[in-house]
Design an enzyme around this catalytic site. Structure first.
Site, short mmCIF file in Angstrom:
data_model
loop_
_atom_site.label_atom_id
_atom_site.label_comp_id
_atom_site.label_asym_id
_atom_site.label_seq_id
_atom_site.Cartn_x
_atom_site.Cartn_y
_atom_site.Cartn_z
N SER A 15 0.84 -1.21 0.00
CA SER A 15 0.00 0.00 0.00
C SER A 15 0.87 1.26 0.00
O SER A 15 0.52 2.26 -0.64
CB SER A 15 -0.97 0.00 1.18
N MET A 93 10.57 -6.92 3.93
CA MET A 93 10.81 -7.56 5.21
C MET A 93 12.06 -8.46 5.21
O MET A 93 12.10 -9.49 5.89
CB MET A 93 9.57 -8.36 5.65
N ILE A 95 16.30 -8.27 5.84
CA ILE A 95 17.39 -7.40 6.30
C ILE A 95 18.49 -7.43 5.25
O ILE A 95 18.90 -8.50 4.79
CB ILE A 95 17.90 -7.87 7.69
N ASN A 110 13.49 4.25 3.99
CA ASN A 110 12.61 3.20 4.53
C ASN A 110 11.50 3.86 5.33
O ASN A 110 11.71 4.91 5.93
CB ASN A 110 13.41 2.26 5.45
N HIS A 112 9.01 3.16 8.56
CA HIS A 112 8.96 2.27 9.73
C HIS A 112 7.79 2.70 10.62
O HIS A 112 7.62 3.88 10.89
CB HIS A 112 10.28 2.36 10.50
N SER A 139 7.87 6.75 10.91
CA SER A 139 9.07 7.51 10.55
C SER A 139 9.53 7.07 9.16
O SER A 139 9.44 5.90 8.80
CB SER A 139 10.22 7.20 11.53
N THR A 144 20.78 2.94 6.98
CA THR A 144 22.20 2.74 7.28
C THR A 144 22.34 1.29 7.77
O THR A 144 21.34 0.63 8.02
CB THR A 144 22.69 3.71 8.38
N ASP A 148 16.96 0.09 11.25
CA ASP A 148 16.03 1.18 11.60
C ASP A 148 16.73 2.31 12.36
O ASP A 148 16.11 3.01 13.17
CB ASP A 148 14.84 0.64 12.44
N GLU A 177 1.45 6.82 7.23
CA GLU A 177 2.58 6.51 6.34
C GLU A 177 2.26 6.90 4.91
O GLU A 177 3.13 7.37 4.18
CB GLU A 177 2.91 5.00 6.41
C1 GAR Z 1 4.16 -0.62 6.80
O1 GAR Z 1 3.45 -0.30 7.96
C2 GAR Z 1 5.64 -0.48 7.01
O2 GAR Z 1 6.00 0.58 7.85
C3 GAR Z 1 5.98 -1.77 7.67
O3 GAR Z 1 5.24 -2.73 6.96
C4 GAR Z 1 4.04 -2.12 6.47
C5 GAR Z 1 3.95 -2.39 5.00
O4 GAR Z 1 2.69 -2.11 4.50
N1 GAR Z 1 7.39 -2.02 7.60
C6 GAR Z 1 8.07 -2.60 8.56
O5 GAR Z 1 7.59 -3.02 9.58
C7 GAR Z 1 9.56 -2.73 8.26
N2 GAR Z 1 10.24 -3.22 9.40
P1 GAR Z 1 2.45 -2.03 2.93
O6 GAR Z 1 3.03 -3.30 2.30
O7 GAR Z 1 0.94 -2.01 2.79
O8 GAR Z 1 3.10 -0.80 2.42
#
Ligand code: GAR
Length: 199
Positions: A15, A93, A95, A110, A112, A139, A144, A148, A177
């Site tokens: 999304s 997802m 690293i 990124n 987060h 955020s 880096t 996070d 976000e």
């Molecule tokens: C988002 O909330 C993003 O911040 C999180 O996964 C979701 C992805 O949603 N990312 C993490 O947790 C990274 N560690 P999306 O696929 O609908 O954009």
């Protein structure tokens, strides 16, 4: 000036990717999408990217069986074909190794789902609820080698409600976000460095 080319990495619903792509359709936008890359062939975001007319690439991490360098070499090969200027991680997802990140330092963003430096890593909404936080959020930061841990380029805050669950909180943070990430990408692509704060 030539528009900056953006590769977006996803693993799931995509999304955030979708809002980034839609934002780059603004005629005066300084960036354009060049690739959506997923490490999961079943990621729902791939279909959304195709529907938006953006090239996609799947680099499944599983056949690499933990060989992160080989996985990243395949990613680098896919990127070489589209020559991005910026990578946006959007729910990616996996690293990435320090070597890969170093090669993109200052050019990889990124999103987060927490107010960094709080709650690096996973289960951010649960941890905010367990800590009885009254304010939570998201955020966008430069990537880096520290997970996070890179410089924060923008943050959006939301109030935690007494009856919030992980799910309700996650939904409201995700909606923020969708506002924050496009705003940060735009200002980053314009070369601006001031931190964005949305409330
Ligand atoms: C988002 O909330 C993003 O911040 C999180 O996964 C979701 C992805 O949603 N990312 C993490 O947790 C990274 N560690 P999306 O696929 O609908 O954009």
């Amino acid at each position: 000036m030539a528009r900056k080319r953006v590769a977006i990495f996803i693993s799931g619903s995509g999304s955030n990717m979708e809002t980034l792509i839609r934002s780059m359709a603004e005629p005066d936008h300084p960036a354009e999408p060049c690739l959506v890359l997923s490490n999961r062939s079943e990621a729902a975001g791939l279909e959304k990217a195709r529907a938006l007319g953006v090239a996609t690439s799947v680099i499944d991490h599983k056949p690499f069986a933990g060989d992160r360098k080989a996985f990243e070499a395949a990613i680098t090969e896919a990127l070489a074909r589209v020559s991005p200027d910026i990578i946006c991680l959007a729910g990616f997802m996996r690293i990435l190794t320090g070597d890969f990140v170093a090669g993109w330092e200052g050019r990889m963003l990124n999103t987060h789902p927490s107010l960094l430096p709080k709650y690096k890593g996973l289960h951010t909404h649960r941890r905010a609820l367990e800590a009885s936080d009254m304010v939570h959020g998201c955020s966008v930061h430069l990537v880096t080698p520290e997970l996070d841990g890179g410089p924060v380029l923008g943050q959006a805050r939301i109030a935690v409600k007494p009856d919030d669950t992980e799910e309700t909180l996650a939904a409201r943070v995700l909606a923020m976000e969708h506002k924050l990430y496009p705003a940060v990408l735009r200002s980053f692509a314009e070369g601006k460095t001031a931190k964005l704060v949305l409330t």
